[in-house]
Design an enzyme around this catalytic site. Structure first.
Site, PDB file in Angstrom:
ATOM      1  N   HIS A 189      65.423 -11.118   2.200  1.00 13.50           N
ATOM      2  CA  HIS A 189      64.571 -10.298   1.335  1.00 13.50           C
ATOM      3  C   HIS A 189      64.302 -10.988  -0.007  1.00 13.50           C
ATOM      4  O   HIS A 189      64.087 -12.195  -0.067  1.00 13.50           O
ATOM      5  CB  HIS A 189      65.180  -8.907   1.126  1.00 13.50           C
ATOM      6  CG  HIS A 189      65.351  -8.123   2.389  1.00 13.50           C
ATOM      7  ND1 HIS A 189      64.483  -8.193   3.456  1.00 13.50           N
ATOM      8  CD2 HIS A 189      66.319  -7.241   2.767  1.00 13.50           C
ATOM      9  CE1 HIS A 189      64.890  -7.397   4.416  1.00 13.50           C
ATOM     10  NE2 HIS A 189      65.992  -6.814   4.027  1.00 13.50           N
ATOM     11  N   THR A 203      67.804 -11.465  12.829  1.00 15.14           N
ATOM     12  CA  THR A 203      67.211 -12.792  12.972  1.00 15.14           C
ATOM     13  C   THR A 203      67.930 -13.785  12.088  1.00 15.14           C
ATOM     14  O   THR A 203      68.180 -14.929  12.495  1.00 15.14           O
ATOM     15  CB  THR A 203      65.722 -12.754  12.599  1.00 15.14           C
ATOM     16  OG1 THR A 203      65.042 -11.867  13.485  1.00 15.14           O
ATOM     17  CG2 THR A 203      65.100 -14.130  12.696  1.00 15.14           C
ATOM     18  N   ALA A 204      68.268 -13.366  10.880  1.00 18.37           N
ATOM     19  CA  ALA A 204      68.976 -14.256   9.966  1.00 18.37           C
ATOM     20  C   ALA A 204      70.264 -14.768  10.608  1.00 18.37           C
ATOM     21  O   ALA A 204      70.580 -15.959  10.539  1.00 18.37           O
ATOM     22  CB  ALA A 204      69.288 -13.518   8.661  1.00 18.37           C
ATOM     23  N   SER A 233      65.134  -5.517  13.717  1.00 20.48           N
ATOM     24  CA  SER A 233      65.176  -6.975  13.727  1.00 20.48           C
ATOM     25  C   SER A 233      64.767  -7.484  15.102  1.00 20.48           C
ATOM     26  O   SER A 233      65.105  -6.895  16.129  1.00 20.48           O
ATOM     27  CB  SER A 233      66.590  -7.458  13.400  1.00 20.48           C
ATOM     28  OG  SER A 233      66.681  -8.846  13.620  1.00 20.48           O
TER      29      SER A 233
END
Length: 275
Positions: free
Chosen positions: A151, A107-108, A55
Site C-alpha cells: 500500500h 500476493t505480497a 488477494s
C-alpha cells in the site's frame, strides 16, 4: 448486493459510483469495509457476500464458489510490495532472520517466497504475520530484521529511515515481463457475473470521468492518510487493468498462481478456472 472491499483509496475510488447509486441499472450495495486479510477469510469461510475484493493469492482456495471478474481489481507495473530493513543490506542478510509480512495469504507473500527461494541462501527464519501499519515501526525499532510492506508504504518508508532491499514488483517484472497481480474482484458463480462486471466497469469509468466526485468518500475512509498520498495510491493502483484485465492481465495471474502452485505455496488447481 452484498459486497466487501477495503477502505484503501483505490477501492473507494473504484466503487464510489456503484456504492452511491450512480451506475444506471445497478442494485443498491450493502458495503462492508475490511482489509484484505478479512475479505480473504470471508470468501473462503463465509456465505455472507456476493462480491468481494480479495488477494489474487487467495483465489485457489475459493474458485469452487467464486469466479474472477475481469475488472475492478489492482494489477499493474511499478506497484509491488517492498522488502525493507533498518540499514542498507542485501538479500543474503535475511538468511535465518525474522521477517514480518502483512498476510500469509497475499500476493505480497507469494512474491516474497518465490523471490526468497532464489535470492536468500538457506531461506529466511521465522515469518511473523503483522498488521501492515505496524511493520515499518517494528523494523525501525529492531523488533524484526526485515519487513514486507504494501500500500502507501511505498511512498512513506523513507520517513521511518528504512532501506530498500528489493522491490518485489520490479523483480517480478524483470523476471517475467508481466505486470503484478495484487487485488482481485470475485463474484459468486451463481450470479450474473456479466452484469456485475458491467456495473463495476461503469463505476471505474465514472471515477475517471469525475475524479473530484469521489474525493470526500475516499478521504473519509483513508485512515488519516495525507491527500497527496491517497492520490498517489489511486494513480498507482487504478489503471487500464482495473477496467479490463485483458490477455496480459490473465497471463500475469496464471504465471503467478501457476508458479505458486508448483512451489506448494497454494493448492493445486485448474488454471482454466481463472477465466
Amino acid at each position: 448486493m452484498r459486497i466487501a472491499y477495503s477502505p484503501c483509496p483505490n477501492d473507494t475510488f473504484v466503487f464510489h459510483a456503484l456504492a452511491h447509486g450512480l451506475v444506471p441499472g445497478a442494485p443498491k450495495l450493502d458495503v462492508t469495509y475490511a482489509d484484505v486479510d478479512k475479505t480473504n477469510h470471508y470468501a473462503a469461510e463465509s456465505d455472507d457476500f456476493d462480491v468481494l475484493k480479495i488477494s489474487y493469492a487467495a483465489l485457489p482456495w475459493v474458485l469452487d464458489r467464486y469466479a474472477l471478474l475481469p475488472c475492478g481489481g489492482a494489477l499493474g507495473r511499478g506497484c509491488g510490495p517492498l522488502v525493507l530493513t533498518a540499514r542498507p543490506a542485501g538479500p543474503e542478510a535475511l538468511a535465518g532472520k525474522r521477517v514480518a509480512v502483512p498476510s500469509d495469504r497475499s500476493t505480497a507473500y507469494l512474491l516474497f517466497r518465490l523471490w526468497e527461494a532464489r535470492h536468500v541462501p538457506g531461506g529466511v527464519g521465522e515469518i511473523v504475520v503483522m498488521p501492515f501499519n505496524r511493520i515499518m515501526p517494528a523494523v525501525r525499532d529492531g523488533e524484526i530484521a526485515a519487513g514486507l510492506v504494501i500500500h502507501e508504504a511505498r511512498f512513506t518508508y523513507h520517513e521511518y529511515g528504512l532501506s530498500l532491499v528489493e522491490d518485489m514488483g520490479r523483480w517480478w517484472e524483470e523476471d517475467t515481463g508481466l505486470p503484478i497481480p495484487l487485488g482481485a474482484i470475485v463474484a459468486r458463480r451463481s450470479l450474473d457475473r456479466g452484469a456485475i462486471a458491467s456495473w463495476i466497469r461503469a463505476s471505474v469509468e465514472y471515477a475517471w470521468a469525475h475524479p473530484e466526485a469521489s474525493r470526500d468518500y475516499v478521504m473519509r475512509h483513508a485512515q488519516e492518510m495525507k491527500p497527496e498520498v491517497a492520490q498517489a495510491h489511486i494513480d498507482l493502483y487504478v489503471n487500464a487493468f482495473t477496467a479490463d484485465l485483458g490477455e496480459e492481465g490473465y497471463a500475469a495471474v496464471e504465471a503467478l498462481l501457476g508458479r505458486a502452485a508448483r512451489e506448494g505455496l497454494v493448492p493445486a488447481f485448474d488454471l482454466s478456472a481463472l477465466r
